[in-house]
Design an enzyme around this catalytic site. Structure first.
Site, short mmCIF file in Angstrom:
data_model
loop_
_atom_site.label_atom_id
_atom_site.label_comp_id
_atom_site.label_asym_id
_atom_site.label_seq_id
_atom_site.Cartn_x
_atom_site.Cartn_y
_atom_site.Cartn_z
N HIS A 130 0.84 -1.20 0.00
CA HIS A 130 0.00 0.00 0.00
C HIS A 130 0.88 1.26 0.00
O HIS A 130 0.68 2.17 -0.81
CB HIS A 130 -0.90 -0.03 1.24
CG HIS A 130 -1.80 1.15 1.40
ND1 HIS A 130 -3.16 1.09 1.19
CD2 HIS A 130 -1.54 2.44 1.76
CE1 HIS A 130 -3.70 2.28 1.40
NE2 HIS A 130 -2.74 3.11 1.75
N GLU A 131 1.87 1.29 0.90
CA GLU A 131 2.75 2.46 0.98
C GLU A 131 3.70 2.54 -0.20
O GLU A 131 4.05 3.64 -0.65
CB GLU A 131 3.53 2.42 2.30
CG GLU A 131 2.67 2.53 3.55
CD GLU A 131 1.80 3.78 3.55
OE1 GLU A 131 2.26 4.82 3.02
OE2 GLU A 131 0.68 3.72 4.07
N HIS A 144 1.94 4.35 -2.99
CA HIS A 144 2.05 5.81 -2.81
C HIS A 144 3.42 6.30 -3.27
O HIS A 144 3.53 7.31 -3.97
CB HIS A 144 1.89 6.17 -1.33
CG HIS A 144 0.50 6.09 -0.81
ND1 HIS A 144 -0.58 6.72 -1.41
CD2 HIS A 144 -0.02 5.48 0.29
CE1 HIS A 144 -1.68 6.49 -0.71
NE2 HIS A 144 -1.37 5.73 0.32
#
Length: 229
Positions: free
Chosen positions: A54-55, A58
């Site tokens: 998820h990170e 980003h």
């Protein structure tokens, strides 16, 4: 650099305890405690990997837009990608913010498809339940992050939309932060009600999340104002 805040160790231990003592025994009765513990550890590591992806989503999109990422830190309530500077326009803000939930939705779909594929192949039930859990966990992660409470992903999406409409980053940050503060207070109130109603640990988690969102939303707005002065 990828760092793990010490608070994550507490979360990991709570995850393993909850999964091995409650979740898996309810879905898979009559297995050994060793099996439940093993499933809990694997599920925790799978969710850890999901947070990291998820990170990373980003981070990859931020790098695409020319921003520098110093590190990724996994901590008490999830993770954060360390941006050296804020996005330069509303478009990049939107795509950087939405990329994390998009990755979580993709992982949720992968878990669902794998669980169904394993069912059709006649795989062992614990493996099927494990993939199903990871699918559900990523779906919850994606939806929770889309709550429009700045500085969560949903709050950043809202800020990007307001920034695009008004061409005023400070205005967009102020409105998104106020809404984030309102959500923080709402989480705290809901958590307090849950504790009084006997929900136990779940209520305390909501209170802690509320404190985190409230403090982060105010801190993010003050930082934004300081940068513009």
């Amino acid at each position: 650099d990828i760092r793990i805040d010490p608070s994550w160790l507490l979360v990991a231990a709570l995850f393993v305890w909850n999964l091995s003592a409650q979740y898996f025994p309810q879905l898979l009765p009559e297995l050994s405690q060793t099996t439940y513990m093993s499933l809990g550890v694997v599920a925790m590591l799978g969710f850890f990997a999901s947070l990291l992806l998820h990170e990373l989503a980003h981070s990859v999109v931020a790098i695409f837009y020319g921003l520098k990422i110093t590190e990724i830190t996994l901590f008490f309530f999830g993770g954060v990608a360390g941006l050296k500077s804020e996005p330069k326009d509303a478009r990049s803000e939107f795509w950087i913010a939405i990329s994390g939930p998009a990755m979580s939705f993709a992982l949720a779909g992968f878990g669902y498809l794998m669980a169904n594929l394993l069912v059709s192949l006649g795989a062992n039930e614990p493996v099927i339940v494990l993939f199903a859990y990871l699918g559900i966990a990523n779906l919850v992660l994606a939806i929770f992050n889309l709550v429009p409470a700045f500085p969560m992903d949903g709050g950043r999406v809202l800020r990007a939309f307001l920034w695009y409409l008004k061409s005023d980053l400070e205005y967009a940050t102020r409105i998104a932060s106020r809404l984030g503060g309102a959500f923080g207070l709402g989480f705290m109130a809901l958590g307090l009600f849950s504790v009084i109603s006997g929900a136990g640990v779940g209520g305390f988690w909501l209170i802690l999340i509320g404190f985190f969102v409230l403090g982060s939303s105010r801190g993010a707005y003050e930082s934004q104002r300081a940068e513009r002065i």
